[in-house]
Scaffold this motif. Structure first.
Motif, PDB file in Angstrom:
ATOM      1  N   GLY A   1      -1.429  22.995  15.850  1.00  0.00           N
ATOM      2  CA  GLY A   1      -0.881  21.938  14.572  1.00  0.00           C
ATOM      3  C   GLY A   1       0.086  22.468  13.802  1.00  0.00           C
TER       4      GLY A   1
ATOM      5  N   SER B   1      -6.812  24.082  17.624  1.00  0.00           N
ATOM      6  CA  SER B   1      -6.292  22.700  17.097  1.00  0.00           C
ATOM      7  C   SER B   1      -5.762  23.672  16.002  1.00  0.00           C
TER       8      SER B   1
ATOM      9  N   ARG C   1      -9.596  18.970  20.993  1.00  0.00           N
ATOM     10  CA  ARG C   1      -9.716  19.743  20.144  1.00  0.00           C
ATOM     11  C   ARG C   1      -8.042  19.983  19.791  1.00  0.00           C
ATOM     12  N   LEU C   2      -7.601  19.663  21.209  1.00  0.00           N
ATOM     13  CA  LEU C   2      -6.211  19.554  20.632  1.00  0.00           C
ATOM     14  C   LEU C   2      -5.451  18.985  19.754  1.00  0.00           C
ATOM     15  N   THR C   3      -6.199  17.616  19.468  1.00  0.00           N
ATOM     16  CA  THR C   3      -5.520  16.756  18.499  1.00  0.00           C
ATOM     17  C   THR C   3      -6.567  16.554  16.912  1.00  0.00           C
ATOM     18  N   ALA C   4      -7.909  17.587  16.972  1.00  0.00           N
ATOM     19  CA  ALA C   4      -8.888  17.213  15.740  1.00  0.00           C
ATOM     20  C   ALA C   4      -8.222  17.326  14.686  1.00  0.00           C
ATOM     21  N   SER C   5      -8.523  17.367  13.443  1.00  0.00           N
ATOM     22  CA  SER C   5      -8.633  17.707  11.988  1.00  0.00           C
ATOM     23  C   SER C   5      -9.147  18.020  11.074  1.00  0.00           C
TER      24      SER C   5
ATOM     25  N   TYR D   1     -12.674  20.544  15.279  1.00  0.00           N
ATOM     26  CA  TYR D   1     -11.558  20.965  14.581  1.00  0.00           C
ATOM     27  C   TYR D   1     -11.948  22.813  15.230  1.00  0.00           C
TER      28      TYR D   1
END
Length: 279
Positions: free
Chosen positions: A175, A171, A157-161, A167
């Protein structure tokens, strides 16, 4: 507010094995799962890519699996620990490490600006990782990098686009302050006790344009949108729809039938400025 202490350097890395004479049973109330694999510990610290002289702050050192390596770093090394028993042990075991007895959820992260180029590292408890990272990425103002171990699901989730299944509000928030990277997966067997799920290492580097000035509006916006993430934008914002929001849609080419998970962090920041204009 808790100040970051001065810390020494040039400590000895010592042996990576856990000293059983100083054994502390994990406390379920604190979500403690201690690292026990020396190879994983070395790989984690290496991923932080510290340069000589860089200050580093470890979050939740626990039994010192990472601290034993960090103590040999040629630069200021500090540790933030909530467990009072572990605080006393860390102070005696690693005299070169400056220890802060505090809860990361209540810590004054703004105080880290007194250490330009600070790197943060830690094996974060599953039960507080998301809210703690929410605070750290938005309140640390002069850090060089962050490297955390979290539950794999949270790492995704932390690195989702935008547009992906994972996402969400976390996120989008993260971001807007940092650039996140999923580094590698960590299996359960390297912990004591073993968790029932995989963990993962995530790395954050600061954005050149963090959303500090828009933080309050952005927080309100992502929370209200992602509480109803499956609904369309126009439906969620029906009570807040205005000519300004209509113009925002036209400028960005956004259809009011779009769902929040399809909006990028930057798009959500610009929408926040429209929904919650500064006074």
């Amino acid at each position: 507010m808790t100040a970051v202490p001065n810390a020494g350097s040039n400590g000895s890395a010592g042996c990576l094995a856990v000293d059983r004479s100083s054994f502390f049973a994990p406390k379920r109330s604190l979500g403690q799962n201690f690292l026990s694999d020396p190879n994983i510990c070395r790989r984690i610290v290496a991923s932080l890519e510290l340069a000589p002289g860089d200050p580093v702050l470890e979050i939740g050192p626990g039994r010192g699996a990472l601290t034993r390596i960090l103590a040999g770093h040629d630069g200021p090394v500090m540790a933030l620990e909530k467990d009072s028993e572990l605080v006393s042990w860390i102070k005696s075991e690693f005299p070169s490490v400056g220890v802060v007895h505090a809860d990361g959820l209540d810590f004054c992260w703004e105080g880290t600006r007194r250490l330009p180029g600070l790197s943060l590292i830690g094996n974060l408890p599953y039960n507080v990782a998301s809210p703690m990272i929410w605070e750290m990425v938005s309140r640390c103002r002069s850090f060089r990098s962050m490297l955390f171990m979290v539950q794999k699901e949270v790492a995704l989730r932390l690195t989702a686009s935008e547009g992906s299944r994972t996402y969400g509000a976390l996120s989008a928030w993260v971001g807007n302050f940092v650039r996140g990277e999923y580094v590698f997966t960590v299996p359960p067997h390297v912990f004591r006790p073993q968790p029932k799920v995989d963990s993962a290492i995530v790395r954050f580097l600061p954005r050149p344009d963090p959303a500090w000035d828009d933080a309050a509006a952005l927080s309100w916006t992502v929370k209200i949108l992602f509480q109803q993430r499956r609904k369309q934008l126009g439906t969620i914002l029906k009570a807040h729809w205005s000519g300004a929001v209509e113009a925002w849609c036209a400028d960005l080419g956004v259809d009011r039938r779009i769902r929040p998970e399809e909006l990028s962090p930057d798009a959500l920041r610009s929408l926040a400025r429209v929904l919650v204009p500064s006074k």
